[in-house]
Design an enzyme around this catalytic site. Structure first.
Site, PDB file in Angstrom:
ATOM      1  N   HIS A   1      45.607  38.469  32.072  1.00  0.00           N
ATOM      2  CA  HIS A   1      45.028  37.996  33.392  1.00  0.00           C
ATOM      3  C   HIS A   1      43.816  38.499  33.488  1.00  0.00           C
ATOM      4  O   HIS A   1      43.339  39.625  33.160  1.00  0.00           O
ATOM      5  CB  HIS A   1      45.844  38.305  34.482  1.00  0.00           C
TER       6      HIS A   1
ATOM      7  N   ASN B   1      38.109  36.047  38.856  1.00  0.00           N
ATOM      8  CA  ASN B   1      39.547  36.089  38.861  1.00  0.00           C
ATOM      9  C   ASN B   1      40.226  34.836  39.531  1.00  0.00           C
ATOM     10  O   ASN B   1      40.047  34.679  40.542  1.00  0.00           O
ATOM     11  CB  ASN B   1      39.999  37.300  39.687  1.00  0.00           C
TER      12      ASN B   1
ATOM     13  N   CYS C   1      49.327  36.571  40.878  1.00  0.00           N
ATOM     14  CA  CYS C   1      48.416  36.631  39.561  1.00  0.00           C
ATOM     15  C   CYS C   1      49.133  36.543  38.156  1.00  0.00           C
ATOM     16  O   CYS C   1      48.506  36.252  37.349  1.00  0.00           O
ATOM     17  CB  CYS C   1      47.346  37.709  39.238  1.00  0.00           C
TER      18      CYS C   1
HETATM   19  O1  UT7 Z   1      44.309  39.970  40.453  1.00  0.00           O
HETATM   20  C1  UT7 Z   1      45.090  40.748  40.835  1.00  0.00           C
HETATM   21  C2  UT7 Z   1      44.545  42.148  40.448  1.00  0.00           C
HETATM   22  N1  UT7 Z   1      43.350  42.642  40.941  1.00  0.00           N
HETATM   23  C3  UT7 Z   1      42.755  43.504  40.057  1.00  0.00           C
HETATM   24  O2  UT7 Z   1      43.368  43.949  39.142  1.00  0.00           O
HETATM   25  C4  UT7 Z   1      41.500  44.176  40.548  1.00  0.00           C
HETATM   26  C5  UT7 Z   1      41.749  45.640  40.441  1.00  0.00           C
HETATM   27  N2  UT7 Z   1      40.296  46.399  40.920  1.00  0.00           N
HETATM   28  C6  UT7 Z   1      39.104  46.227  40.632  1.00  0.00           C
HETATM   29  O3  UT7 Z   1      38.972  45.327  39.720  1.00  0.00           O
HETATM   30  C7  UT7 Z   1      38.057  47.183  40.915  1.00  0.00           C
HETATM   31  O4  UT7 Z   1      38.562  48.373  41.742  1.00  0.00           O
HETATM   32  C8  UT7 Z   1      37.114  46.330  41.845  1.00  0.00           C
HETATM   33  C9  UT7 Z   1      36.203  45.576  41.223  1.00  0.00           C
HETATM   34  C10 UT7 Z   1      37.591  45.805  43.119  1.00  0.00           C
HETATM   35  C11 UT7 Z   1      36.027  47.629  42.696  1.00  0.00           C
HETATM   36  O5  UT7 Z   1      35.331  48.426  41.740  1.00  0.00           O
HETATM   37  P1  UT7 Z   1      35.453  49.985  41.867  1.00  0.00           P
HETATM   38  O6  UT7 Z   1      34.827  50.593  40.665  1.00  0.00           O
HETATM   39  O7  UT7 Z   1      37.000  50.243  41.928  1.00  0.00           O
HETATM   40  O8  UT7 Z   1      34.600  50.144  43.127  1.00  0.00           O
HETATM   41  P2  UT7 Z   1      35.194  50.589  44.788  1.00  0.00           P
HETATM   42  O9  UT7 Z   1      36.019  49.707  45.440  1.00  0.00           O
HETATM   43  O10 UT7 Z   1      35.685  52.071  44.599  1.00  0.00           O
HETATM   44  O11 UT7 Z   1      33.699  50.738  45.627  1.00  0.00           O
HETATM   45  C12 UT7 Z   1      32.708  51.480  44.920  1.00  0.00           C
HETATM   46  C13 UT7 Z   1      31.379  51.466  45.931  1.00  0.00           C
HETATM   47  C14 UT7 Z   1      31.878  51.637  47.416  1.00  0.00           C
HETATM   48  O12 UT7 Z   1      30.642  52.067  48.015  1.00  0.00           O
HETATM   49  P3  UT7 Z   1      30.741  53.796  48.285  1.00  0.00           P
HETATM   50  O13 UT7 Z   1      31.740  53.618  49.204  1.00  0.00           O
HETATM   51  O14 UT7 Z   1      30.946  54.390  46.988  1.00  0.00           O
HETATM   52  O15 UT7 Z   1      29.235  54.107  48.900  1.00  0.00           O
HETATM   53  C15 UT7 Z   1      32.030  50.060  47.680  1.00  0.00           C
HETATM   54  O16 UT7 Z   1      31.554  50.070  49.279  1.00  0.00           O
HETATM   55  O17 UT7 Z   1      30.902  49.978  45.646  1.00  0.00           O
HETATM   56  C16 UT7 Z   1      30.932  49.525  46.885  1.00  0.00           C
HETATM   57  N3  UT7 Z   1      30.928  48.008  46.630  1.00  0.00           N
HETATM   58  C17 UT7 Z   1      30.102  47.111  46.598  1.00  0.00           C
HETATM   59  N4  UT7 Z   1      28.719  47.384  46.471  1.00  0.00           N
HETATM   60  C18 UT7 Z   1      28.073  45.982  46.121  1.00  0.00           C
HETATM   61  C19 UT7 Z   1      32.106  47.463  46.679  1.00  0.00           C
HETATM   62  N5  UT7 Z   1      31.753  46.050  46.751  1.00  0.00           N
HETATM   63  C20 UT7 Z   1      30.634  45.899  46.558  1.00  0.00           C
HETATM   64  C21 UT7 Z   1      29.888  44.845  46.070  1.00  0.00           C
HETATM   65  N6  UT7 Z   1      28.750  45.046  45.855  1.00  0.00           N
HETATM   66  N7  UT7 Z   1      30.235  43.742  45.934  1.00  0.00           N
END
Ligand code: UT7
Length: 319
Positions: free
Chosen positions: A246, A276, A112
């Protein structure tokens, strides 16, 4: 002599897929995706539409909006993590397709952060090889390299391409002022938080990401590279018109501004439109902002990005 951005173009696949569309086949919702990332929609390339096809289209747009003869292009640098094939490069296919027969051509892969790495490489070549016209293209089709049953990753990505024409200018204040690049490849730690597991034997593989860890590193590393490049150039945010980061996640940008006291009103956010798009996200955002008249000639821009590797960096450019 400075390397100036003299033209910017973008190209997106036709197909728009909204969060609502994805929620019809996956256990997710528009509310979750939008509230966690700021993404509303993304473009998805067709099965036969490869990174080099997006690169050819964006190069043709860029050439048609300038008076440049393709034969005057000295070099084509393509940033991509999703090249059509292991070799030859996307850059060579683009060179042939657009008739840039006097250009040398190669791909770079800095995930990225590839646009900023590519800008630095192109700027260095401009200076050291005495070139006149360099085409820097970022072309990405990450939606072909995600597991469409993994809701934690597949909702995050989109496809697209951006291109800039780099030329030379003397002493008018425009151009690439400074670039800082970083990498940290401690494999166990960083490749387990963000990587792609495709292999060489035809298995396309998919992207894996430990979202929370990447979120934290994105804030810390992008912010520290912004602070370093401003201070090394004796500048502050008062000297910057726009920060174009980015576009991985709107929340990362908001959190970074809050934690580091950066002016959020100067931050370009287009995450809602394109999701992204890896290294294409900065030139896509730049083109959108030029088209809507917000970014104008003479503006001082700060680019910053972090990607798999980890790799990251920042660049200051006066348009
Ligand atoms: O381009 C390279 C660089 N990339 C980045 O900079 C991305 C960096 N990270 C992020 O943008 C965020 O961490 C994400 C958007 C990927 C995820 O957001 P988060 O607030 O960190 O969520 P999480 O991964 O901690 O997941 C929270 C909950 C989980 O459920 P439980 O375990 O709390 O019950 C996931 O299973 O959200 C759930 N979840 C979803 N629910 C509905 C994960 N993906 C989804 C989804 N829809 N698509």
């Amino acid at each position: 002599m400075r390397t100036v951005i003299s033209s910017v173009a973008s190209h997106l696949p036709q197909k728009i897929v909204t969060n609502h569309d994805i929620a019809q086949t996956l256990d997710t919702s528009h509310e979750w995706i939008f509230s966690r990332t700021g993404i509303e929609q993304r473009r998805i390339s067709g099965d036969d539409e490869l990174a080099s096809d997006l690169g050819i289209a964006v190069a043709q747009k860029l050439i048609s909006q300038t008076s440049l003869n393709p034969k005057e292009i000295d070099a084509i640098v393509v940033s991509t993590t999703t090249a059509d094939r292991r070799f030859p490069s996307c850059a060579c296919r683009i060179q042939g397709a657009i008739g840039a027969s006097n250009a040398f051509a190669f791909d770079i892969n800095a995930a990225c952060a590839g646009f900023i790495y590519g800008l630095s490489v192109a700027d260095s070549m401009m200076q050291s090889m005495n070139l006149k016209n360099i085409l820097l293209i970022a072309a990405e089709t990450l939606t072909k390299f995600v597991d469409w049953t993994d809701r934690a990753t597949c909702v995050l990505f989109g496809d697209g391409a951006g291109a800039i024409l780099l030329q030379r200018a003397d002493g008018d204040g425009r151009g690439v002022i400074s670039t800082k690049l970083y990498a940290n490849g401690e494999a166990e730690k960083y490749n387990s938080i963000l990587s792609h597991n495709g292999s060489q034997n035809g298995n396309r593989g998919y992207t894996t990401m430990a979202g929370r860890a990447v979120f934290k590193y994105a804030i810390e590393y992008m912010a520290s590279s912004i602070i370093a490049i401003l201070s090394e150039n004796g500048m502050t945010f008062d000297d910057i018109d726009w920060l174009i980061p980015h576009q991985a996640n709107k929340r990362i940008l908001e959190a970074m501004c809050k934690m580091k006291d950066f002016p959020i009103e100067k931050v370009v956010i287009t995450t809602q439109l394109h999701a992204n798009t890896s290294s294409a996200s900065i030139p896509l955002a730049l083109k959108d902002m030029i088209d809507c008249g917000k970014i104008k000639p003479g503006d001082t821009l700060l680019f910053t990005a972090l990607g798999a590797g980890l790799v990251w960096g920042s660049s200051i450019v006066r348009l």
